[in-house]
Enzyme design. Structure first.
Site, PDB file in Angstrom:
ATOM      1  N   GLU A   1       0.894  -1.172   0.000  1.00 29.13           N
ATOM      2  CA  GLU A   1       0.000   0.000   0.000  1.00 29.13           C
ATOM      3  C   GLU A   1       0.918   1.205   0.000  1.00 29.13           C
ATOM      4  O   GLU A   1       1.520   1.535   1.008  1.00 29.13           O
ATOM      5  CB  GLU A   1      -0.912  -0.041   1.236  1.00 29.13           C
TER       6      GLU A   1
ATOM      7  N   CYS B   1      -1.455   9.142   2.409  1.00 30.08           N
ATOM      8  CA  CYS B   1      -1.199   8.535   1.098  1.00 30.08           C
ATOM      9  C   CYS B   1      -2.288   8.855   0.083  1.00 30.08           C
ATOM     10  O   CYS B   1      -2.050   8.801  -1.123  1.00 30.08           O
ATOM     11  CB  CYS B   1      -1.039   7.027   1.244  1.00 30.08           C
TER      12      CYS B   1
END
Length: 442
Positions: free
Chosen positions: A174, A209
């Site tokens: 991720e 993110c």
């Protein structure tokens, strides 16, 4: 495993009451929801899934059985240390795995707390936390695992993947990337601006993110958009945002210096239209908007991960799709528009881990959607049942009795047998009839 999840719910309730700050409260709330969902749905997730069978194996029945992978390693990030440690942790527990969690050394206080909580309240024979920095992580990566999940940046992800490859260990990565926001005209600009602010500066001051990394809008709409940002940012953070208690600081001096390097590049610093103030002693940078930053600048060629927001202008909104697809695939992409055809084209043309139309970052909170990247922004996904599936092996099981044993499977193979086998494997009723009648050849 159910007892472990119940402990997580109980302890997160306690720490929710002791925390101050929107980000941490939000993290705890999302973790509690993840735990409760797993407790509620785990029995259903674990049930074997019936699968159809074909004429080739008739008579038979089949199912897909979920089983634990074994021992998994979760390496988490510093920016949302509770959420990014414990959310995949929940899925791994629900799937029945033993887990080693390696929290980020950049958030040492949280890492220490996680180690203490796990040791005090969970089964230490199957769940452990390892604190430390590069040497400890390197030592962990030298071991053989049944799966590794890493949250962080692409540079470290390559190291993780190379280490995993030595043991043929599957990985979930991720990562992140430059998450674009397309802003069309003819929208509710105040609502759009507020939602971008919430996703950018409200989410850890851009240190997320899925935080909006840059905006794309038309030349004709840019000035109006900038004016809206100025108005709303002052309303939210005041005339001196560096003194606002609602604005997170930059995590450490290294990241502070990195962001100033992006901001103070000669071709960039002159493009500031709002903000730019900084307080080195408190590691704070004010919300900063830049207009028409050059595409070859540093700020447009790496993930910003901070409170800086460039605006790129184009002639027409449709040009934004080519601009986005010319770069690496981001973890998320956002669009604000009321145009149905533009929405459809956005979904069709833009490849990203997730898309949101007329908002930012909120897909993270939806457990029915997979959360993960594609291409340079990562591989694999989790959240809700997707977490359970990520940490499970889907085992194929076919059941047959001793009845219905077909001689055509066994030698000697005649043309008739081979023709019928071909028809059975092809699944065609007409082909089987033709084979039985001797009208087809092998």
């Amino acid at each position: 495993m159910r007892d472990t999840l119940e402990i997580l719910v109980e302890r997160s309730s306690i720490y929710d009451m002791q925390t101050v700050g929107f980000s941490l409260t939000e993290m705890i709330a999302m973790l509690k929801n993840s735990c409760k969902l797993a407790l509620k749905k785990m029995k259903h997730w674990m049930m074997p899934e019936k699968a159809k069978t074909s004429l080739a194996t008739f008579p038979s029945s089949a199912e897909i059985v979920s089983e634990p992978l074994g021992v998994v390693l979760v390496i988490s990030a510093w920016n949302y240390p509770f959420l990014l440690s414990l959310d995949p942790f929940i899925g791994a527990i629900a799937a029945g795995n033993a887990i080693v969690l390696k929290p980020s050394e950049i958030s040492p206080a949280t890492a220490s707390l996680l180690a203490k909580l796990v040791a005090n309240y969970m089964d230490s024979s199957c769940i452990k936390v390892v604190e430390g920095a590069v040497p400890e992580t390197t030592a962990l990566l030298e071991q053989k695992w049944d799966k590794i999940m890493y949250t962080g940046n692409g540079r470290i992800a390559r190291i993780v993947m190379a280490a995993a490859a030595k043991h043929l260990t599957p990985v979930v990565l991720e990562l992140g990337g430059k998450c674009p926001v397309i802003v069309d005209s003819g929208i509710n600009l105040q609502v759009a601006t507020r939602r971008i602010i919430a996703g950018k500066w409200g989410c850890n001051n851009g240190q997320a993110c899925i935080s909006p990394d840059y905006i794309i809008t038309t030349k004709d709409y840019a000035v109006e958009l900038v004016d809206s940002f100025k108005c709303e940012l002052e309303l939210f953070y005041g005339k001196n945002p560096l003194e606002s208690k609602d604005l997170s600081r930059v995590v450490n001096s290294n990241h502070f210096a990195r962001l100033l390097k992006l901001l103070d590049e000669d071709k960039v610093s002159s493009k500031i239209v709002y903000g730019g103030e900084r307080d080195k002693s408190n590691l704070k940078i004010a919300p900063t908007i830049l207009l028409d930053v050059p595409q070859d600048s540093l700020i447009m060629n790496e993930e910003i991960f901070g409170p800086l927001l460039p605006i790129i202008t184009i002639d027409k909104v449709e040009d934004s799709f080519d601009l986005i697809t010319s770069g690496a695939k981001p973890l998320a992409a956002y669009m604000f528009t009321n145009n149905k055809k533009l929405k459809e084209k956005f979904v069709e043309k833009v490849s990203a881990g997730g898309l949101v139309i007329n908002d930012t970052t909120v897909h993270l909170a939806e457990p029915t959607l997979p959360f993960g990247g594609v291409g340079d922004s990562g591989m694999g996904a989790y959240h809700g049942k997707f977490s359970f599936d990520t940490f499970s092996h889907k085992k194929a099981v076919l059941y047959r009795s001793f009845a219905g044993d077909a001689p055509l499977r066994y030698p000697p193979y005649t043309d008739g047998k081979l023709g019928l086998l071909k028809a059975l494997l092809g699944g065609s009723i007409l082909g089987i009839i033709r084979a039985l009648m001797g009208w087809s050849k092998a």
